[in-house]
Design an enzyme around this catalytic site. Structure first.
Site, PDB file in Angstrom:
ATOM      1  N   ASP A 196       1.748  -7.263   2.764  1.00 19.00           N
ATOM      2  CA  ASP A 196       0.625  -6.385   3.118  1.00 19.00           C
ATOM      3  C   ASP A 196       1.158  -5.114   3.782  1.00 19.00           C
ATOM      4  O   ASP A 196       0.605  -4.632   4.779  1.00 19.00           O
ATOM      5  CB  ASP A 196      -0.368  -7.106   4.018  1.00 19.00           C
ATOM      6  CG  ASP A 196      -1.686  -6.339   4.185  1.00 19.00           C
ATOM      7  OD1 ASP A 196      -1.913  -5.378   3.427  1.00 19.00           O
ATOM      8  OD2 ASP A 196      -2.475  -6.713   5.075  1.00 19.00           O
ATOM      9  N   HIS A 225       0.862  -1.187   0.000  1.00 21.12           N
ATOM     10  CA  HIS A 225       0.000   0.000   0.000  1.00 21.12           C
ATOM     11  C   HIS A 225       0.897   1.236   0.000  1.00 21.12           C
ATOM     12  O   HIS A 225       1.652   1.436   0.950  1.00 21.12           O
ATOM     13  CB  HIS A 225      -0.891   0.031   1.236  1.00 21.12           C
ATOM     14  CG  HIS A 225      -1.702  -1.205   1.417  1.00 21.12           C
ATOM     15  ND1 HIS A 225      -2.987  -1.318   0.960  1.00 21.12           N
ATOM     16  CD2 HIS A 225      -1.402  -2.387   1.995  1.00 21.12           C
ATOM     17  CE1 HIS A 225      -3.453  -2.527   1.250  1.00 21.12           C
ATOM     18  NE2 HIS A 225      -2.499  -3.196   1.874  1.00 21.12           N
TER      19      HIS A 225
END
Length: 428
Positions: free
Chosen positions: A305, A62
């Protein structure tokens, strides 16, 4: 431009071999010994007693850019990836605006190329705005440069929407990478329901919120034939279903994150929100099942992640804090130290999970292997000397990880992208 890497232990062709690597114009020109006079090349890297790996691949990061650049930017996120030995990453679409049209994808692809120091592949969202039930133009976003689809951070709640999405993705030839979570089964939970949530007095969500949607999606994937990938799988029930589905020929793959592999809800303390993520940390038997699944092939890859947040996003109150921890700069060292050095996983298997397999599954040509003619995307690690993970060393804007302070092995010494050094460790 020529670079010679000498005396390294090189992972090539599925084996660890002592060999040199000659790089010319960004590609691997030769492997072997006595390849060239070292004085005739531009750069010589002495890799004696070091591991030379294919550049690691992380299909789940991200970068918060655009829209939340106080947390991370394309530049800082990619620098953090390079620090961790990653040369290719997949950027999730939970940014503002959501990349849900061909024009937005094309813009993101251009920015990724100009502002990133590693290769950044771009996800498009599955649905418009990421939270709707209106499907994206899959053929259009693929033509614009999207390499896969995801509504990362939220499961697709309606079965009919996911079914139509899988049909469209299969037709367009795009993988779907799914955050699997049935929100109707969360019941306001902030961590996994169980003994530890009761001890802490923190509302718990049953882990069936994940496995119920995994079951649904496996049936749909079997019917549609879509390439279906499960993000950050975390429960033993989900793993059992994936293993069964693979045996039946369902086109499913899955990833596990370092934090789910190495931590459990037993480590959670009410004041330390760096242990809060989604999916939440599970029970110790789930962690054991994940580690076993790395070895038997049920889990296909490790993905971080990487989810950076500001200090204000992560207050001491666990229930109020944002979900997510960083991972790019700690993943390899943590996995090597706690899985390989402790004997539960071979080094070769770890490198397959973090480089070769992601390249194969997501069709990333030119990545994941050290071979003549391939782009010189490489990572060089020191496996022999222990070091402390320090917050002051992070290149990410996010410092939100429970791994700070750990003593580990597997320090990144160099990262090369297309033959260029994009990260070099400081001398002690």
């Amino acid at each position: 431009m020529q670079t010679l890497i000498q005396h390294g232990q090189v992972y090539t062709g599925g084996h660890l071999v002592n060999t040199d690597i000659l790089i010319k114009d960004g590609r691997i020109q030769a492997l072997g010994h006595d390849l060239i006079d070292p004085q005739s090349v531009d750069t010589v890297i002495d890799a004696e007693n070091l591991l030379v790996s294919p550049g690691l691949i992380d299909v789940h990061v991200h970068y918060r850019d655009p829209g939340l650049t106080q947390k991370e930017t394309i530049r800082t996120g990619s620098m953090a990836a390079a620090h961790g030995g990653f040369t290719t990453v997949g950027a999730m679409p939970n940014v503002d605006p959501v990349p849900d049209t061909p024009a937005k994808i094309a813009h993101m692809v251009e920015r990724n190329q100009t502002e990133g120091v590693v290769h950044i592949k771009q996800y498009a969202s599955i649905t418009m705005g990421r939270l709707s039930d209106d499907l994206v133009d899959y053929a259009g976003v693929k033509d614009a440069g999207a390499f896969a689809l995801s509504n990362d951070g939220n499961g697709v709640q309606l079965a009919g929407t996911m079914y139509r999405a899988m049909q469209g993705a299969a037709k367009a030839g795009l993988p779907i990478a799914a955050h699997v979570e049935d929100e109707s089964l969360l019941f306001g939970g902030k961590m996994t329901l169980g003994k530890r949530s009761q001890e802490l007095g923190i509302p718990g969500a049953p882990s069936v919120s994940e496995s119920a949607q995994v079951a649904r999606d496996l049936v749909l994937a079997n019917d549609t034939g879509v390439q279906y990938h499960i993000c950050h799988i975390s429960t033993k029930e989900s793993l059992a279903m994936v293993k069964f589905a693979k045996e039946k020929g369902v086109p499913v793959t899955c990833e596990a994150s370092p934090h789910h592999l190495l931590l459990s809800d037993e480590e959670i303390h009410g004041e330390n929100s760096n242990y809060k993520m989604n999916p939440p940390l599970r029970h110790t038997d789930d962690r054991a099942a994940l580690q076993a699944a790395l070895k038997d092939g049920t889990v296909d890859m490790i993905a971080t992640d990487h989810a950076p947040h500001t200090v204000d996003d992560k207050p001491n109150d666990f229930s109020c804090a944002a979900n997510g921890i960083t991972g790019s700069e700690t993943a390899f060292a943590e996995c090597y130290t706690h899985l390989v050095k402790q004997g539960s996983l071979s080094l070769e298997r770890l490198l397959d999970l973090m480089a070769t397999n992601p390249a194969d599954i997501f069709h990333l040509d030119g990545a994941g292997r050290i071979e003549v003619g391939q782009p010189a995307d490489l990572a060089i690690f020191d496996l022999n000397h222990e070091y402390e993970i320090k917050e002051s060393d992070y290149l990410s804007k996010g410092k939100n990880t429970p791994f700070t302070g750990d003593h580990v092995y597997g320090r990144t010494i160099y990262t090369l992208v297309d033959g260029q050094i994009v990260y070099q460790a400081k001398e002690d």
